[in-house]
Scaffold this motif. Structure first.
Motif, PDB file in Angstrom:
ATOM      1  N   GLN A 258      38.277  34.389  35.518  1.00  0.00           N
ATOM      2  CA  GLN A 258      38.672  35.452  36.446  1.00  0.00           C
ATOM      3  C   GLN A 258      40.167  35.741  36.352  1.00  0.00           C
ATOM      4  O   GLN A 258      40.593  36.896  36.455  1.00  0.00           O
ATOM      5  N   LEU A 259      40.977  34.711  36.150  1.00  0.00           N
ATOM      6  CA  LEU A 259      42.415  34.906  36.007  1.00  0.00           C
ATOM      7  C   LEU A 259      42.747  35.727  34.762  1.00  0.00           C
ATOM      8  O   LEU A 259      43.627  36.597  34.786  1.00  0.00           O
ATOM      9  N   VAL A 260      42.045  35.453  33.665  1.00  0.00           N
ATOM     10  CA  VAL A 260      42.272  36.230  32.440  1.00  0.00           C
ATOM     11  C   VAL A 260      41.819  37.666  32.645  1.00  0.00           C
ATOM     12  O   VAL A 260      42.539  38.625  32.306  1.00  0.00           O
ATOM     13  N   LEU A 261      40.629  37.855  33.208  1.00  0.00           N
ATOM     14  CA  LEU A 261      40.082  39.196  33.391  1.00  0.00           C
ATOM     15  C   LEU A 261      40.924  40.041  34.342  1.00  0.00           C
ATOM     16  O   LEU A 261      40.986  41.262  34.201  1.00  0.00           O
ATOM     17  N   SER A 262      41.569  39.410  35.299  1.00  0.00           N
ATOM     18  CA  SER A 262      42.406  40.147  36.249  1.00  0.00           C
ATOM     19  C   SER A 262      43.827  40.355  35.722  1.00  0.00           C
ATOM     20  O   SER A 262      44.653  40.978  36.387  1.00  0.00           O
ATOM     21  N   GLY A 263      44.116  39.827  34.535  1.00  0.00           N
ATOM     22  CA  GLY A 263      45.432  40.007  33.937  1.00  0.00           C
ATOM     23  C   GLY A 263      46.498  39.085  34.491  1.00  0.00           C
ATOM     24  O   GLY A 263      47.691  39.268  34.211  1.00  0.00           O
ATOM     25  N   GLN A 264      46.086  38.066  35.243  1.00  0.00           N
ATOM     26  CA  GLN A 264      47.077  37.164  35.841  1.00  0.00           C
ATOM     27  C   GLN A 264      47.565  36.101  34.863  1.00  0.00           C
ATOM     28  O   GLN A 264      48.629  35.514  35.067  1.00  0.00           O
ATOM     29  N   ILE A 265      46.793  35.846  33.835  1.00  0.00           N
ATOM     30  CA  ILE A 265      47.259  35.024  32.724  1.00  0.00           C
ATOM     31  C   ILE A 265      46.842  35.727  31.438  1.00  0.00           C
ATOM     32  O   ILE A 265      45.871  36.493  31.430  1.00  0.00           O
ATOM     33  N   PRO A 266      47.568  35.515  30.346  1.00  0.00           N
ATOM     34  CA  PRO A 266      47.267  36.263  29.113  1.00  0.00           C
ATOM     35  C   PRO A 266      45.953  35.833  28.478  1.00  0.00           C
ATOM     36  O   PRO A 266      45.515  34.694  28.627  1.00  0.00           O
TER      37      PRO A 266
ATOM     38  N   HIS B  38      35.609  32.241  27.017  1.00  0.00           N
ATOM     39  CA  HIS B  38      35.670  33.226  25.931  1.00  0.00           C
ATOM     40  C   HIS B  38      34.540  34.260  26.065  1.00  0.00           C
ATOM     41  O   HIS B  38      34.749  35.447  25.791  1.00  0.00           O
ATOM     42  N   PHE B  39      33.348  33.807  26.484  1.00  0.00           N
ATOM     43  CA  PHE B  39      32.234  34.739  26.678  1.00  0.00           C
ATOM     44  C   PHE B  39      32.576  35.745  27.775  1.00  0.00           C
ATOM     45  O   PHE B  39      32.348  36.948  27.623  1.00  0.00           O
ATOM     46  N   ALA B  40      33.122  35.258  28.880  1.00  0.00           N
ATOM     47  CA  ALA B  40      33.470  36.140  29.995  1.00  0.00           C
ATOM     48  C   ALA B  40      34.490  37.182  29.573  1.00  0.00           C
ATOM     49  O   ALA B  40      34.364  38.371  29.898  1.00  0.00           O
ATOM     50  N   VAL B  41      35.507  36.752  28.840  1.00  0.00           N
ATOM     51  CA  VAL B  41      36.577  37.655  28.425  1.00  0.00           C
ATOM     52  C   VAL B  41      36.074  38.681  27.407  1.00  0.00           C
ATOM     53  O   VAL B  41      36.490  39.845  27.419  1.00  0.00           O
ATOM     54  N   ALA B  42      35.148  38.263  26.544  1.00  0.00           N
ATOM     55  CA  ALA B  42      34.607  39.171  25.520  1.00  0.00           C
ATOM     56  C   ALA B  42      33.588  40.150  26.090  1.00  0.00           C
ATOM     57  O   ALA B  42      33.334  41.195  25.493  1.00  0.00           O
TER      58      ALA B  42
END
Length: 199
Positions: free
Chosen positions: A170-178, A100-104
């Motif tokens: 990394q998967l979330v940040l790259s848009g590969q998973i929601p 969550h920290f990475a995504v935020a």
């Protein structure tokens, strides 16, 4: 980019901290997170020469921002763990907090990733030894494994835990998973419990 609303204020002798706070704010405000020493000086309200006294080049500033990021991550992980009743749930909560920290904070997380410590001889996972968040990971693993578990076993579990949460981020940040907080939490919480997946 819109100019930051207010210049950073600082006490005499605490300019370095003010420069770091300005740098963190600029990372958050700018798409891509590309900042310069001159921008940091301007937004803090000091001369470029004053910045160079604390950070001789951009690399030194980014390294300091990465360290500040790891401190913020550690604080969020500690807070997440404190809200859980059991050690295992607290451990998983620290992993969820990492993602969550990475995504935020995508720009800051990018800088942190670039300046993660490198492994040296005898180290299986450098971040475990070199950062507060890593020390928390090691402490949690030691408390959950059977008494007397070898360092090798602890290293393997630490690598598995880091691979899960860092890869998930990394998967979330790259848009590969929601970017679905519930999905992220479930992916961490149910890791290794294949019979529970989808419950």
């Amino acid at each position: 980019m819109e100019k930051l609303a207010t210049k950073q204020s600082y006490h005499h002798g605490d300019l370095r901290s003010a420069l770091i706070e300005t740098g963190l704010s600029l990372l958050e405000a700018k798409a891509g997170g590309d900042i310069s020493l001159r921008e940091v000086a301007r937004e803090t309200g000091v001369s470029a020469t004053a910045v160079y006294r604390h950070f001789p080049d951009k690399d030194a500033l980014l390294r300091a921002l990465a360290e500040a990021g790891f401190d913020k991550l550690f604080d969020e992980q500690k807070a997440a763990a404190a809200r859980k009743a059991s050690r295992e749930k607290a451990f998983r909560a620290t992993g969820q907090a990492y993602v969550h920290f990475a995504v935020a904070n995508p720009a800051l997380f990018g800088v942190m990733t670039s300046y993660m410590p490198k492994a040296h001889d005898g180290e299986a996972l450098a971040i475990v030894a070199d950062a507060p968040a890593g020390a928390l990971l090691r402490e949690n693993i030691a408390s959950l494994l059977p008494e007397g578990a070898s360092k090798r076993t602890q290293d393997i579990v630490a690598i598995q835990a880091m691979a899960l949460v860092h890869g998930l981020a990394q998967l979330v940040l790259s848009g590969q998973i929601p970017n679905d907080p519930d999905l992220i939490n479930a992916a961490v919480d149910q890791f290794g419990n294949w019979n529970r997946a989808g419950d």
